[in-house]
Design a protein around this motif. Structure first.
Motif, PDB file in Angstrom:
ATOM      1  N   ALA A   9      -3.731   4.279 -10.390  1.00  0.00           N
ATOM      2  CA  ALA A   9      -3.254   3.903 -11.540  1.00  0.00           C
ATOM      3  C   ALA A   9      -1.828   3.046 -11.542  1.00  0.00           C
ATOM      4  CB  ALA A   9      -2.905   5.106 -12.575  1.00  0.00           C
ATOM      5  N   TYR A  10      -0.975   3.440 -10.504  1.00  0.00           N
ATOM      6  CA  TYR A  10       0.099   2.798 -10.161  1.00  0.00           C
ATOM      7  C   TYR A  10       0.228   1.407 -10.229  1.00  0.00           C
ATOM      8  CZ  TYR A  10       3.988   1.102  -7.337  1.00  0.00           C
ATOM      9  OH  TYR A  10       5.347   0.260  -6.723  1.00  0.00           O
ATOM     10  N   TYR A  11      -0.886   0.615  -9.855  1.00  0.00           N
ATOM     11  CA  TYR A  11      -1.036  -0.610  -9.676  1.00  0.00           C
ATOM     12  C   TYR A  11      -1.562  -1.131 -11.029  1.00  0.00           C
ATOM     13  CZ  TYR A  11      -0.717   0.128  -4.712  1.00  0.00           C
ATOM     14  OH  TYR A  11      -0.338   0.667  -3.466  1.00  0.00           O
ATOM     15  N   GLN A  12      -2.382  -0.342 -11.747  1.00  0.00           N
ATOM     16  CA  GLN A  12      -2.694  -0.901 -13.287  1.00  0.00           C
ATOM     17  C   GLN A  12      -1.638  -0.773 -14.104  1.00  0.00           C
ATOM     18  OE1 GLN A  12      -5.417   2.155 -14.207  1.00  0.00           O
ATOM     19  NE2 GLN A  12      -7.175   1.689 -12.622  1.00  0.00           N
ATOM     20  N   ASN A  13      -0.523   0.046 -13.736  1.00  0.00           N
ATOM     21  CA  ASN A  13       0.694   0.053 -14.388  1.00  0.00           C
ATOM     22  C   ASN A  13       1.519  -1.193 -14.262  1.00  0.00           C
ATOM     23  OD1 ASN A  13      -0.004   2.645 -15.612  1.00  0.00           O
ATOM     24  ND2 ASN A  13       1.001   3.681 -14.049  1.00  0.00           N
ATOM     25  N   LEU A  14       1.502  -1.457 -12.836  1.00  0.00           N
ATOM     26  CA  LEU A  14       2.232  -2.767 -12.684  1.00  0.00           C
ATOM     27  C   LEU A  14       1.894  -4.166 -13.104  1.00  0.00           C
ATOM     28  CD1 LEU A  14       3.032  -2.524  -8.629  1.00  0.00           C
ATOM     29  CD2 LEU A  14       4.266  -1.588 -10.557  1.00  0.00           C
ATOM     30  N   VAL A  15       0.188  -4.227 -13.400  1.00  0.00           N
ATOM     31  CA  VAL A  15      -0.423  -5.288 -14.218  1.00  0.00           C
ATOM     32  C   VAL A  15      -0.093  -5.362 -15.558  1.00  0.00           C
ATOM     33  CG1 VAL A  15      -2.608  -6.190 -14.707  1.00  0.00           C
ATOM     34  CG2 VAL A  15      -2.290  -5.394 -12.322  1.00  0.00           C
ATOM     35  N   ALA A  16       0.060  -4.115 -15.859  1.00  0.00           N
ATOM     36  CA  ALA A  16       0.479  -4.173 -17.422  1.00  0.00           C
ATOM     37  C   ALA A  16       2.091  -3.975 -17.682  1.00  0.00           C
ATOM     38  CB  ALA A  16       0.079  -2.650 -18.027  1.00  0.00           C
ATOM     39  N   GLN A  17       2.668  -4.413 -16.651  1.00  0.00           N
ATOM     40  CA  GLN A  17       4.420  -4.379 -16.765  1.00  0.00           C
ATOM     41  C   GLN A  17       4.986  -3.048 -17.174  1.00  0.00           C
ATOM     42  OE1 GLN A  17       5.169  -8.086 -19.427  1.00  0.00           O
ATOM     43  NE2 GLN A  17       5.609  -8.880 -17.480  1.00  0.00           N
ATOM     44  N   ARG A  18       4.271  -1.990 -16.382  1.00  0.00           N
ATOM     45  CA  ARG A  18       4.919  -0.637 -16.807  1.00  0.00           C
ATOM     46  C   ARG A  18       5.080  -0.028 -15.481  1.00  0.00           C
ATOM     47  NH1 ARG A  18       0.981   2.455 -21.129  1.00  0.00           N
ATOM     48  NH2 ARG A  18       1.385   0.774 -23.002  1.00  0.00           N
ATOM     49  N   ALA A  29      -1.648 -10.782  -6.073  1.00  0.00           N
ATOM     50  CA  ALA A  29      -3.193 -10.797  -5.940  1.00  0.00           C
ATOM     51  C   ALA A  29      -3.706  -9.341  -5.254  1.00  0.00           C
ATOM     52  CB  ALA A  29      -3.566 -11.952  -5.168  1.00  0.00           C
ATOM     53  N   LEU A  30      -2.884  -8.717  -4.270  1.00  0.00           N
ATOM     54  CA  LEU A  30      -3.265  -7.712  -3.620  1.00  0.00           C
ATOM     55  C   LEU A  30      -2.974  -6.548  -4.840  1.00  0.00           C
ATOM     56  CD1 LEU A  30      -4.052  -6.009  -1.130  1.00  0.00           C
ATOM     57  CD2 LEU A  30      -1.607  -5.885  -0.529  1.00  0.00           C
ATOM     58  N   VAL A  31      -1.995  -6.589  -5.575  1.00  0.00           N
ATOM     59  CA  VAL A  31      -1.694  -5.412  -6.600  1.00  0.00           C
ATOM     60  C   VAL A  31      -3.015  -5.547  -7.555  1.00  0.00           C
ATOM     61  CG1 VAL A  31      -0.325  -4.808  -8.427  1.00  0.00           C
ATOM     62  CG2 VAL A  31       0.641  -5.508  -6.426  1.00  0.00           C
ATOM     63  N   GLY A  32      -3.536  -6.610  -7.784  1.00  0.00           N
ATOM     64  CA  GLY A  32      -4.462  -6.793  -8.782  1.00  0.00           C
ATOM     65  C   GLY A  32      -5.862  -6.360  -8.098  1.00  0.00           C
ATOM     66  N   GLN A  33      -5.966  -6.485  -6.795  1.00  0.00           N
ATOM     67  CA  GLN A  33      -7.174  -5.985  -6.115  1.00  0.00           C
ATOM     68  C   GLN A  33      -7.002  -4.292  -6.111  1.00  0.00           C
ATOM     69  OE1 GLN A  33      -7.422  -7.628  -2.357  1.00  0.00           O
ATOM     70  NE2 GLN A  33      -6.904  -9.714  -3.159  1.00  0.00           N
ATOM     71  N   TYR A  34      -5.957  -3.780  -5.853  1.00  0.00           N
ATOM     72  CA  TYR A  34      -5.679  -2.406  -5.774  1.00  0.00           C
ATOM     73  C   TYR A  34      -6.061  -1.582  -7.086  1.00  0.00           C
ATOM     74  CZ  TYR A  34      -3.610  -2.605  -0.964  1.00  0.00           C
ATOM     75  OH  TYR A  34      -3.350  -2.770   0.152  1.00  0.00           O
ATOM     76  N   SER A  35      -5.529  -2.497  -8.232  1.00  0.00           N
ATOM     77  CA  SER A  35      -5.661  -1.823  -9.458  1.00  0.00           C
ATOM     78  C   SER A  35      -7.148  -1.798  -9.928  1.00  0.00           C
ATOM     79  CB  SER A  35      -5.099  -2.809 -10.627  1.00  0.00           C
ATOM     80  OG  SER A  35      -5.734  -3.973 -10.813  1.00  0.00           O
ATOM     81  N   ALA A  37       0.931  -1.156   0.094  1.00  0.00           N
ATOM     82  CA  ALA A  37       0.037  -0.130   0.003  1.00  0.00           C
ATOM     83  C   ALA A  37       0.793   1.255   0.161  1.00  0.00           C
ATOM     84  CB  ALA A  37      -0.913   0.024   1.193  1.00  0.00           C
ATOM     85  N   LEU A  38       1.991   1.193   0.877  1.00  0.00           N
ATOM     86  CA  LEU A  38       2.760   2.402   0.910  1.00  0.00           C
ATOM     87  C   LEU A  38       3.473   2.542  -0.475  1.00  0.00           C
ATOM     88  CD1 LEU A  38       4.054   2.054   4.416  1.00  0.00           C
ATOM     89  CD2 LEU A  38       2.658   4.076   3.664  1.00  0.00           C
ATOM     90  N   SER A  39       3.777   1.491  -0.975  1.00  0.00           N
ATOM     91  CA  SER A  39       4.400   1.733  -2.547  1.00  0.00           C
ATOM     92  C   SER A  39       3.642   2.380  -3.431  1.00  0.00           C
ATOM     93  CB  SER A  39       4.792   0.310  -3.178  1.00  0.00           C
ATOM     94  OG  SER A  39       5.836  -0.268  -2.114  1.00  0.00           O
ATOM     95  N   GLY A  40       2.341   2.301  -3.127  1.00  0.00           N
ATOM     96  CA  GLY A  40       1.338   3.284  -4.133  1.00  0.00           C
ATOM     97  C   GLY A  40       1.623   4.572  -3.983  1.00  0.00           C
ATOM     98  N   ALA A  41       2.662   5.205  -2.926  1.00  0.00           N
ATOM     99  CA  ALA A  41       2.963   6.432  -3.066  1.00  0.00           C
ATOM    100  C   ALA A  41       3.393   6.889  -4.414  1.00  0.00           C
ATOM    101  CB  ALA A  41       3.860   6.838  -1.786  1.00  0.00           C
TER     102      ALA A  41
END
Length: 320
Positions: free
Chosen positions: A250-259, A276-282, A190-194
């Motif tokens: 959007a940070y997590y959406q980018n991670l899912v897209a390998q960005r 899984a958590l990144v997917g949920q946050y996205s 969650a903090l990485s979402g900064a």
């Protein structure tokens, strides 16, 4: 794209965590300055609003400064201290040198606070409030900040080098380093979402965009345009290619897209325990916001170890 609201549940959550977050948290209270400096929140908010209006990136810079302060001997304002003849401070540490910025913003706010409430409010508390306001001003959640921190009378460059994770950190290293601060893997993610706001220098992501395989090819090519294989080390790129100055998920959406821009960013979504958590946050902005608030309060409750000499500094750059 999902956007944030700032429901009162976030405020309630933060207050509950401040009360139940352990022995350290019991020393802090959102009402700490209610009688001694009742205008504190307004002064800090106005100072941050002016800074963010001048440069939106400053909201991210102050948030990063708070994180880098809290991870080194607790949230004690030590990162704000200039070097002296008796200690080498944290500003020159590897994770901070030529990258942590915004000290003049905190100085300006401190000057206004001192004019209103002399020798009352710590630099550490000003930084905590400023970090919250930077998030809020860029569209993120707000929360009630527990207050009552004191400022350290010393700083440690070696501790900063040892305690702050780097841009090349593995997932295991991130989990371990956050765990050392009693922050869970969920708190860490969650903090990485900064990194949904802010910028990074080319030198910190060059290896990723040229040598790593778990990266979207178009994204890598886009970043290579301003980050050559050699030179341009200080050239900047946004962490979040979608909404670089908007605090959202959007940070997590980018991670899912390998960005993910940094190696350490993409490690959160690379076949590991946080996928899984990144997917949920996205897909769930509200869940990310609630978890981010929870983790920020927990991190803000990190205090210096017992026996550490502290004070309320009159100038954030030097001891009294």
């Amino acid at each position: 794209m999902a956007t944030f609201t700032t429901p009162t549940t976030f405020l309630a959550l933060a207050v509950v965590l401040a009360v139940l977050g352990g022995a350290a948290a019991q020393q802090l209270s959102p009402n700490f300055y209610s009688t001694t400096c009742p205008n504190l929140a307004t002064i800090v908010r106005q100072g941050m609003a002016s800074a963010v209006q001048t440069e939106k990136r400053m909201g991210a810079s102050i948030l990063r400064m708070f994180f880098h302060d809290c991870f080194v001997n607790g949230c004690d304002g030590s990162i704000l201290l200039d070097d002296t003849s008796s200690f080498t401070g944290e500003k020159g540490a590897g994770p901070n040198a030529n990258s942590v910025r915004g000290f003049e913003v905190i100085d300006a706010i401190k000057t206004q606070v001192e004019a209103s409430c002399k020798a009352t409010v710590s630099c550490a508390d000003i930084l905590a409030l400023a970090a919250r306001d930077g998030v809020s001003l860029l569209g993120g959640p707000t929360w009630s900040v527990p207050l009552g921190r004191k400022d350290s009378r010393t700083a440690s460059q070696s501790a900063a080098n040892a305690n702050l994770p780097g841009p090349g950190s593995s997932l295991a290293t991130l989990i371990r380093m956050f765990g050392n601060k009693n922050l869970s893997p969920r708190d860490m993610t969650a903090l990485s979402g900064a990194h949904t706001i802010g910028r990074s220098q080319c030198q910190f992501f060059r290896n990723r965009i040229y040598n790593e395989r778990n990266i979207d090819a178009a994204f890598a090519a886009q970043r290579q345009q301003t980050c050559p294989r050699s030179g341009g080390d200080s050239n900047l790129a946004p962490f979040d290619v979608q909404t670089p100055d908007g605090f959202d998920n959007a940070y997590y959406q980018n991670l899912v897209a390998q960005r993910g821009l940094l190696h350490s960013d993409q490690e959160l979504f690379n076949g590991g325990s946080q996928d899984a958590l990144v997917g949920q946050y996205s897909t769930n902005a509200a869940q990310f916001a609630a978890d981010f608030v929870s983790a920020m309060v927990k991190m803000g409750n990190l205090l210096p170890s017992s026996g550490t000499p502290t004070e309320v500094r009159l100038n954030c750059r030097k001891v009294n």
